[in-house]
Design an enzyme around this catalytic site. Structure first.
Site, PDB file in Angstrom:
ATOM      1  N   ASP A 154       0.916  -1.177   0.010  1.00 23.46           N
ATOM      2  CA  ASP A 154      -0.110   0.000  -0.144  1.00 23.46           C
ATOM      3  C   ASP A 154       0.922   1.240  -0.214  1.00 23.46           C
ATOM      4  O   ASP A 154       1.993   1.045   0.181  1.00 23.46           O
ATOM      5  CB  ASP A 154      -0.722  -0.097   1.374  1.00 23.46           C
ATOM      6  CG  ASP A 154      -1.678   1.059   1.514  1.00 23.46           C
ATOM      7  OD1 ASP A 154      -2.378   1.651   0.278  1.00 23.46           O
ATOM      8  OD2 ASP A 154      -1.697   1.796   2.619  1.00 23.46           O
ATOM      9  N   ASP A 165      -0.140   5.401   0.804  1.00 25.94           N
ATOM     10  CA  ASP A 165      -0.262   6.092   1.824  1.00 25.94           C
ATOM     11  C   ASP A 165      -0.488   5.661   3.098  1.00 25.94           C
ATOM     12  O   ASP A 165      -1.415   4.651   3.357  1.00 25.94           O
ATOM     13  CB  ASP A 165      -1.476   7.182   1.720  1.00 25.94           C
ATOM     14  CG  ASP A 165      -1.276   7.730   0.104  1.00 25.94           C
ATOM     15  OD1 ASP A 165      -0.158   7.940  -0.085  1.00 25.94           O
ATOM     16  OD2 ASP A 165      -2.242   8.276  -0.814  1.00 25.94           O
TER      17      ASP A 165
HETATM   18 MG   LIG Z   1      -2.905   3.256   3.477  1.00 21.33          MG
END
Ligand SMILES: [Mg+2]
Ligand SMILES: [Zn+2]
Length: 190
Positions: A14, A16
């Site tokens: 992932d 952010d």
């Molecule tokens: Mg995230």
């Protein structure tokens, strides 16, 4: 003698809240900040895995920023990682909002299947690392192992994870701990 070339193992990252600070729809380079332990963690994982980023960016679909803004920010991140010897093979982005009901938004596994075909990856020996229950569901749906991070939104969503009975393979306080736990895990499996 091995008759078949071994498949590659991948980490699907992932973005952010996992690699960089998540200030909410982050897209400006001046807001870019790597989370602590990310470079060190990626170096721990590098001998064993190839890396991808898989990111939901509904801020594009909502009109908060453009695809070009996304690309600029993402290229900056990829270059910073590159300068530390970390190669991101590809970034998979979903620009849609949930209501679009698209095929590319996590936890749908379209991007992982595409990566599997293009890079000859064994998904069962690959991992998803993320700070949101959606990341864990992505990994489970694709047959990967998963690490739930308590950085980013991780702490906030921990109750959701438990209420929905979503069980990650591992839970880690930060990225470096995640990396060390993964390497311990795969060494035990061998
Ligand atoms: Mg995230
Ligand atoms: Zn999508």
């Amino acid at each position: 003698m091995k008759s078949k070339k071994e498949k590659q193992k991948a980490i699907f990252l992932d973005r952010d809240g996992t690699l960089n600070e998540d200030k909410g729809y982050v897209h400006k380079i001046e807001d870019f900040k790597l989370l602590s332990g990310v470079i060190e963690g990626l170096k721990v994982l590098k001998p064993h895995f190839i890396f991808f980023i898989v990111t939901n960016q509904s801020g594009i679909g909502r009109g908060y920023y453009t695809h070009e803004d996304f690309l600029r920010f993402n290229e900056h991140l990829v270059h910073v990682l590159e300068s530390h010897g970390i190669d991101i093979k590809k970034t998979y982005v979903c620009p849609h909002i949930p209501e679009d009901n698209c095929e590319c938004r996590k936890p749908k596994i379209h991007s992982l299947l595409e990566a599997r075909t293009q890079y000859d990856i064994d998904l069962r020996q690959s991992w998803v690392i993320g700070d949101h229950p959606t990341d864990i569901l992505l990994g489970i749906n694709a047959g990967c192992k998963t690490v739930y991070l308590l950085t980013g939104h991780g702490k906030h969503h921990l109750t959701d994870l438990k209420q929905q009975s979503i069980t990650p393979t591992l839970i880690a306080d930060n990225f470096l701990e995640a990396a060390n736990l993964i390497v311990d895990y795969i060494k035990k499996e061998d």
